[in-house]
Write an enzyme that holds these catalytic residues in place. Structure first.
Site, PDB file in Angstrom:
ATOM      1  N   ASP B 111       0.853  -1.194   0.000  1.00 13.51           N
ATOM      2  CA  ASP B 111       0.000   0.000   0.000  1.00 13.51           C
ATOM      3  C   ASP B 111       0.890   1.245   0.000  1.00 13.51           C
ATOM      4  O   ASP B 111       2.085   1.164   0.295  1.00 13.51           O
ATOM      5  CB  ASP B 111      -0.936   0.007   1.216  1.00 13.51           C
ATOM      6  CG  ASP B 111      -0.179  -0.061   2.532  1.00 13.51           C
ATOM      7  OD1 ASP B 111       0.795  -0.840   2.639  1.00 13.51           O
ATOM      8  OD2 ASP B 111      -0.548   0.669   3.464  1.00 13.51           O
ATOM      9  N   GLU B 176      -0.109  -0.976   5.697  1.00 14.83           N
ATOM     10  CA  GLU B 176       0.949  -0.413   6.536  1.00 14.83           C
ATOM     11  C   GLU B 176       0.761   1.076   6.773  1.00 14.83           C
ATOM     12  O   GLU B 176       0.883   1.562   7.904  1.00 14.83           O
ATOM     13  CB  GLU B 176       2.327  -0.683   5.897  1.00 14.83           C
ATOM     14  CG  GLU B 176       3.506  -0.482   6.851  1.00 14.83           C
ATOM     15  CD  GLU B 176       4.066   0.937   6.878  1.00 14.83           C
ATOM     16  OE1 GLU B 176       4.816   1.258   7.814  1.00 14.83           O
ATOM     17  OE2 GLU B 176       3.747   1.747   5.968  1.00 14.83           O
TER      18      GLU B 176
END
Lengths: 485, 485
Positions: B111, B176
């Site tokens: 991400d 994250e």
């Protein structure tokens, strides 16, 4: 609904009947106008196109009334970021030029403040939606509704094939919410042309101070809008990689903004209150006589508690003392979520509402000196730049002008009461502009109720205000004509 | 380019040749990965779909390498506004299970932080663009490039039909940047399953402290993210109609945020420094030995001047002192232009980078007490609410673990130098999580250069770092295997 105290004349009665019978049609037209996202605040080409569409629609409407219409091309404006955006035309229109009649010029604006459904609107801001007699939509009260009410009044005389008691002129713009770009220049240019035959200028771009009781407005505060930029670099930083070793621009900016006003609303900029006109006993009496239920006002504003406990103090802090509001910050993280960013360059935005006899350039100097002093004390390695991007004077009128008398009588006829004589805390800079340049009598004759929420989410105008407003304008034409004859 | 100090072994030489020959193909794959807007920060359904697409693409890539792949479904998360959003799966993968070889598990995330062209990017953030050997794109260095470099290293052995010197495991997540939602629970669940055979955990999610010299990271700061909401009412106000009579939420918020940190970066929250580990002489020596050209660092960061004048002070304020950053404000006016609004409800966002031995719940209490004290003093009629929405511990590793030795040797082989032994000011919470839960050795082996600009506009990874990084990982596999045999 309040009743008329004295019956209207035969002609006026006919006009009132016509307006009542056609009210759904008037609401439908307002719906069509609200549907156009004529937002002048966001400098975006798509919105400028909508503004042009709004101006064209209005010009057509006025031509349909029989008015002579000129759409004045104003060229384009250079934005701070370098892009060039076209300015929507200003409409100059006139209907009748009988030298025996007084000529009244109506000013209005067709642009609106930004609005998005997810700002917290309960209905789509650009779909006029009626709920319990309230017409919700962006621009409903500021200022599309009042402009249409005036057009409805004129249209009623025309539809009934009745001679208009006054000559009518219109000046309608599309940049009011963005500081009326190019309007001043046009008024100056038309001073001895379009305005030479004008006797009275009427503006209907503010609100009553009550939910039910009409008002007449004889003064407004000015406004100067500041941007203070703090820059470390153009790019943002990661707060892990740089947190702890930088003068962070947000820390500087928050300190600068925090130095402007204290928690009691007192402005902390040295000297800012020095130029303010002294408070007179006569003024105090006027505040005392104004009809305002403080608790009701608090409640209808959905505010837990205002800063002041008496009606007089409240009105004075709205009308005759300056105020400072912090509007927001550009360039920082403003979305939902948890971005761990150190913004590299941020712009704080605030404005000061000015009252007589504050001077724009003195205020500008005081603000800049103050912010520079605060910033210097911080010993920051960042760069600060302060600019005043809008500067608008306060305005006060002579309340003994004929049109104020005509308006008071018209209000008595339509609403059965004497109006509140009020000032407005917000800035309608063209009142001052018209007064200064044309030297004509300027009056503000609001239609909207205090809870209309202009500039806010869920802006509305009451159907009742909108329709009675059309009647009020019609009655005003007759009263003004009587005073002139 | 630096030369190897000792020639690589025959096998390693082949692997290096393979990597050099296939570098354009590796860049092309990175381009395909960057093209996916896998933004986990903005809680928007469309972006969640992109995250799922990213995870599927990666799982397919690993299967293609011959790995056994499991995509662990993590259900959905409830957002504060009530909406439910699906959480992207975590990928668990393994390649080889020879009990004679060490098993090394690579953690990475797929991400990214939000990015928009008009935030100030010179190229489209989701189109990887090479300029002068720099590969610009969101996620290029944080963390898609390093994940792919590891895959490239494994792929090179596979393509050459060479036995992998180590057993490889992958744990790859997609949340994250949004606080690694659900990761901790999964690690706990897999402690005695997926992780039972793991000897070493490698994370490559940070940067060197230099533009050219590689580094090994043995500690990171934690982070706690706060939101402070000040509310008068849900709707905004017009600053003319209400300016002067309200406790304006922005004035309250600016005062609250302004009370947090002084202009020298010192945090003003009482007691916040009390728990901090004392500074040792050994530590001081380590800071002194770290290779950092302060002026060069300042220049490459495009910062006029940092808060500190010595290398040691700078490193300590990045690594071993807490820092506080103000990220922005939600709910205020944040667009270009001059909206004259008094925001009715605003949320300030700031975070504190934590260092050993600061305790999250103590910090939370200190922050809340401090803000409540400041707010109480203001006697504001608004409502204030403070919440800690993310809390992540700091981490420190034992730098005498075998994998640190293997990594040092691999760096010497590929780059010809000894690495800087560094900490990282940013938070990679899973280092601490893995260490606490699995009790395995955790190492951070960064590939990106100091000027990569993760989380910022114009994020990039150098082509050189990306390709040499693949070689570094390959060399690390061999060194680790030698140390084990």
């Amino acid at each position: 609904m309040l009743c008329s105290s004295s019956p209207p004349s035969g002609l006026l009665e006919k006009v009132f009947q016509y307006i009542d019978l056609h009210q759904d049609e008037f609401v439908q037209t307002l719906k069509e106008w609200v549907a156009i996202e004529s937002d002048s605040v966001q400098p975006v080409p798509r919105l400028r196109q909508e503004l042009f569409r709004m101006m064209t629609l209005t010009a057509d409407k006025l031509r349909h009334l029989g008015a002579g219409v000129e759409s004045v091309d104003l060229g384009s404006q250079q934005m701070p970021d370098g892009q060039s955006l076209p300015i929507p035309p200003i409409i100059l229109a006139e209907l009748g030029n009988d030298p025996k009649k007084p000529t009244v010029c109506f000013y209005g604006h067709l642009d609106v403040q930004p609005a998005q459904k997810d700002d917290g609107w309960l209905t789509d801001p650009y779909t006029l939606t009626e709920v319990d007699g309230k017409l919700y939509g962006r621009g409903a009260t500021d200022n599309k509704g009042p402009v249409l009410a005036w057009i409805n009044a004129v249209g009623a005389f025309r539809a009934l094939k009745q001679d208009l008691p006054v000559n009518i002129k219109f000046i309608l713009e599309g940049m009011e919410e963005a500081g009326s770009v190019a309007l001043e220049e046009l008024i100056r240019r038309e001073k001895d042309h379009f305005f030479s035959s004008v006797d009275y200028i009427v503006i209907s771009d503010n609100l009553w101070i009550s939910q039910k009781k009409p008002a007449l407005t004889y003064g407004t505060r000015g406004n100067c809008y500041f941007m203070v930029e703090v820059k470390c670099r153009d790019q943002d930083f990661h707060s892990g990689t740089f947190g702890g070793i930088l003068n962070e621009p947000m820390a500087d900016l928050v300190a600068l903004l925090g130095s402007l006003v204290d928690s009691s609303g007192h402005i902390l900029i040295p000297g800012i209150y020095d130029q303010m006109a002294p408070l007179t006993e006569e003024e105090k009496t006027m505040y005392r006589n104004t009809d305002l239920d403080l608790e009701e006002y608090q409640k209808s504003s959905q505010v837990e508690k205002f800063l002041f406990d008496t009606k007089e103090e409240l009105l004075m802090h709205l009308w005759r003392y300056p105020s400072l509001s912090i509007h927001g910050i550009e360039g920082a993280f403003d979305e939902p979520g948890t971005k761990t960013v150190i913004p590299g360059r941020v712009i704080g935005k605030f404005s000061i509402r000015l009252v007589p006899h504050m001077n724009l350039s003195v205020v500008e100097k005081q603000v800049k000196q103050h912010l520079e002093a605060v910033f210097t004390k911080r010993n920051s390695f960042n760069k600060m730049a302060v600019s005043m991007v809008l500067g608008l004077h306060p305005w006060t009128a002579n309340i003994n002008d004929s049109q104020y008398l005509a308006a008071k009588r018209a209000i008595k006829t339509v609403f059965g009461v004497d109006p509140d004589m009020i000032q407005d805390g917000s800035t309608i800079p063209i009142a001052k502009l018209f007064q200064d340049i044309t030297q004509k009598s300027v009056m503000m004759l609001p239609l909207g109720a205090v809870d209309d929420g202009e500039h806010s989410q869920n802006e509305k105008i009451n159907r009742w205000n909108y329709i009675q407003g059309s009647k009020l304008f019609a009655a005003f034409f007759l009263e003004l004509s009587k005073l002139h004859s």
